[in-house]
Design an enzyme around this catalytic site. Structure first.
Site, PDB file in Angstrom:
ATOM      1  N   LYS A 294     -38.257  10.949  12.424  1.00  0.00           N
ATOM      2  CA  LYS A 294     -37.621  11.969  12.309  1.00  0.00           C
ATOM      3  C   LYS A 294     -36.008  11.816  12.306  1.00  0.00           C
ATOM      4  O   LYS A 294     -35.671  11.373  13.389  1.00  0.00           O
ATOM      5  CB  LYS A 294     -37.867  13.259  13.007  1.00  0.00           C
ATOM      6  CG  LYS A 294     -38.963  13.791  12.525  1.00  0.00           C
ATOM      7  CD  LYS A 294     -39.322  15.035  13.506  1.00  0.00           C
ATOM      8  CE  LYS A 294     -40.684  15.551  13.008  1.00  0.00           C
ATOM      9  NZ  LYS A 294     -41.004  16.512  13.521  1.00  0.00           N
ATOM     10  N   ASP A 388     -38.244  27.212  16.906  1.00  0.00           N
ATOM     11  CA  ASP A 388     -38.279  27.145  15.543  1.00  0.00           C
ATOM     12  C   ASP A 388     -39.830  27.026  15.145  1.00  0.00           C
ATOM     13  O   ASP A 388     -40.347  26.182  14.128  1.00  0.00           O
ATOM     14  CB  ASP A 388     -37.555  25.727  14.957  1.00  0.00           C
ATOM     15  CG  ASP A 388     -37.213  25.562  13.466  1.00  0.00           C
ATOM     16  OD1 ASP A 388     -37.457  27.146  12.737  1.00  0.00           O
ATOM     17  OD2 ASP A 388     -36.955  24.796  12.862  1.00  0.00           O
TER      18      ASP A 388
END
Ligand SMILES: *[C@@H]1O[C@H](CO)[C@@H](O)[C@H](O)[C@H]1NC(C)=O
Ligand SMILES: *[C@@H]1O[C@H](CO)[C@@H](O)[C@H](O)[C@H]1NC(C)=O
Ligand SMILES: *[C@@H]1O[C@H](CO)[C@@H](O)[C@H](O)[C@H]1NC(C)=O
Ligand SMILES: *[C@@H]1O[C@H](CO)[C@@H](O)[C@H](O)[C@H]1NC(C)=O
Ligand SMILES: *[C@@H]1O[C@H](CO)[C@@H](O)[C@H](O)[C@H]1NC(C)=O
Ligand SMILES: *[C@@H]1O[C@H](CO)[C@@H](O)[C@H](O)[C@H]1NC(C)=O
Length: 560
Positions: A294, A388
């Protein structure tokens, strides 16, 4: 009902006078209306419950009387009977509401209270002196408003009419705009329908979802499941193979330093996902292990230390339902995170790609929900907050086991970017409404978001759906779910596959859990641990294993 003048006492007499309007008439004479009570042989003939001129007398008053006067007279004073009846009383009361209790009434010092406070008078009143049919001819003066029924009030003796709400409606029949529909479907627990309830003007209809038969009515044939019992027999061989797979993935060799190369220098074809937070690349290490790298878009310098701290903890954490963080690279311009690669993509994609959904079943949904809840509860106990939670952060491996990814990643997003990034990621639909106002119970924000994921899993509706935009308040799945539950519309929004497979009680139970997670106030939401326990209970009810009599030790898994 008739109204009555009642006398209680011995040697007492009541006279009443009154007047009528139609035709105009009044009277005052003794003979017209007289009620006399005596106790010739003392108290011994007074009988409770009998108001027949001994200790008590009653007489009905005429219909249509619009005014009355009542006077009490002693035919002799009460001195001689002061031991059992010091006073006499006369009053007007509704026939049903006064019950004579005999001698105990005659000497009850509190008797006046019983009549004044407890025995009601019924005022019979009507609108004008017209009949319904006539009254309706003049809409200007017709008193019954919308959704009402007009009733001719013959019993009043003077004609006239009254209004009542039409069957299935409630409200004030005389006040504009009138009576409104009673929504029989709103209360899930006392709904007249066993599954689907649809409100109609003045009524409702019950129906059964696909896969069920019956009239859908609780007082009727209800909804009965219509399905062939499917029993899956799994041999021990298969079982141990499964264990072997699980076992080997648990004991994957630990790699100390996994960095670099792998992603073909971040070429576009390696991209497997994009989010507000950054881009995800697929990479292959020299030893052929597949990884997900990522690349962050934002960096909040102030949060970096905390972020590293959390990464450290996460790196040492092992949970079967948390994506393993294999390493990170912070020296470079933007942080790189290296995760184990999870083969079957995100829960979001699996839920909303309507093709290829053979995995979608009640037991898989429940297992994914339970596993994710366990993982979150575990991480909360460390304590680390995810911040999240959404279905695109829950990944599925090839056996559709849920793995939560991106713990701590939201730390990297500078606060002022949070809003932006949530818009970009579509996280808005998952966001705790309290999020911006309170940071006191941050873990409860995860619970809220998890509630949205659960709702999404059960309905296969996107958290924010432009298709529902014409109804502003149901654009948001959380609101839509709560509204549907409140209006007993639950079975219209739950996915039909689940309705077919799960019992009504299980679906209501899990939906109530969703509603609790979506409580506006953080403190009213359950903890992730409680959520995981509730889901675990449901899981126990859903699958049970019955050891068979088969000598070879075959087990049967019966999915309810
Ligand atoms: C009540 O009546 C009795 C006889 O009937 C009489 O002697 C007595 O004075 C009366 N008492 C009162 C208070 O009028
Ligand atoms: C009658 O009821 C009133 C109001 O409840 C109360 O104040 C009064 O004491 C009662 N009278 C007697 C005699 O109990
Ligand atoms: C209603 O009463 C009024 C007066 O009280 C009278 O003029 C009228 O004729 C009555 N109407 C009917 C339909 O009885
Ligand atoms: C509601 O509909 C049912 C049939 O669908 C009917 O039997 C019932 O009488 C209706 N009730 C009212 C209040 O209209
Ligand atoms: C009367 O009933 C109709 C049909 O249910 C409804 O559309 C209308 O709003 C109702 N009127 C009022 C005042 O609620
Ligand atoms: C998910 O896994 C199953 C079985 O391992 C496989 O058949 C399927 O193609 C995978 N789906 C995706 C979208 O990767």
């Amino acid at each position: 009902r008739c109204k009555q003048a009642i006398v209680v006492g011995c040697n007492d007499l009541a006279r009443y006078s009154g007047s009528f309007e139609n035709p105009p008439y009044s009277f005052t004479t003794d003979d017209e209306a007289k009620c006399r009570s005596s106790c010739k042989s003392g108290a011994k003939n007074v009988v409770a419950g009998q108001c027949n001129n001994v200790g008590c007398c009653q007489t009905s008053i005429s219909k249509g009387m619009i005014q009355y006067q009542i006077s009490h007279e002693y035919e002799s004073n009460h001195t001689t009977m002061s031991s059992y009846n010091p006073c006499g009383y006369s009053f007007l009361a509704d026939q049903e509401s006064f019950k004579f209790r005999g001698v105990s009434d005659l000497n009850d010092p509190n008797f006046i209270n019983r009549t004044v406070y407890d025995a009601p008078l019924v005022l019979v009143w009507v609108i004008s002196n017209d009949t319904c049919a006539n009254a309706k001819l003049d809409p200007e003066t017709y008193a019954c408003k919308e959704n009402t029924t007009c009733v001719n009030a013959d019993e009043s003796g003077i004609g006239g009419y009254r209004c009542t709400c039409a069957p299935g409606y409630k409200g004030h029949p005389y006040l504009s705009p009138g009576c409104s529909d009673i929504n029989k479907c709103t209360d899930l627990d006392s709904s007249p329908c066993s599954m689907k309830c649809t409100n109609t003007p003045g009524n409702y209809t019950c129906s059964c979802p696909t896969g069920y038969v019956g009239d859908g009515r609780v007082d009727g044939t209800s909804c009965k499941r219509q399905f062939p019992t499917i029993k899956v027999a799994l041999g021990v061989g298969f079982g141990s193979l499964f264990l072997l797979i699980v076992g080997s993935s648990l004991f994957l060799a630990r790699r100390r330093r996994i960095m670099k190369v792998a992603t073909k220098n971040f070429k576009d074809e390696q991209i497997i996902g994009r989010g507000g937070y950054g881009t995800v690349y697929k990479g292959i290490l020299l030893d052929r292990q597949i990884i997900a790298v990522k690349k962050s878009k934002f960096v909040d310098e102030n949060q970096i230390e905390q972020f590293i701290n959390e990464l450290n903890i996460l790196g040492q954490t092992r949970h079967p339902n948390v994506v393993r963080l294999l390493g990170c690279c912070l020296e470079v311009e933007v942080p790189l995170l290296v995760d184990e690669f999870i083969s079957n993509g995100t829960l979001f994609d699996r839920i909303h790609n309507k093709d290829g959904t053979s995995w979608y079943s009640w037991s898989n949904c429940l297992r994914i929900a339970m596993d994710s809840a366990n993982a979150l509860a575990y991480i909360h106990s460390i304590p680390i907050i995810h911040r999240d939670i959404k279905s695109s952060n829950i990944l599925l491996d090839d056996s559709y086991t849920a793995k939560i990814s991106d713990f701590g990643a939201s730390r990297l997003i500078p606060l002022h970017e949070t809003h932006l990034s949530t818009v970009v990621q579509g996280t808005l639909g998952y966001l705790d409404p309290e999020y911006f106002f309170s940071s006191q119970l941050p873990e409860k924000s995860d619970v809220y978001s998890f509630g949205v994921v659960l709702a999404e899993l059960l309905t296969r509706i996107r958290p924010l759906s432009p298709e529902r935009e014409n109804e502003e308040q149901i654009q948001n799945l959380a609101t839509y779910f709560i509204k549907s539950m409140h209006e007993d519309n639950l079975f219209n929004i739950l996915d039909s596959q689940l309705i077919m497979e799960a019992t009504k009680e299980q679906l209501i139970s899990i939906s109530k859990l969703v509603i609790r997670c979506l409580s506006i106030k953080g403190e009213e939401r359950p903890t992730m641990k409680e959520v995981a326990m509730d889901l675990g209970e449901l899981w126990k009810q859903t699958t049970y294993i019955i050891p068979s009599e088969n000598q070879e030790g075959t087990i049967f898994i019966d999915s309810l």
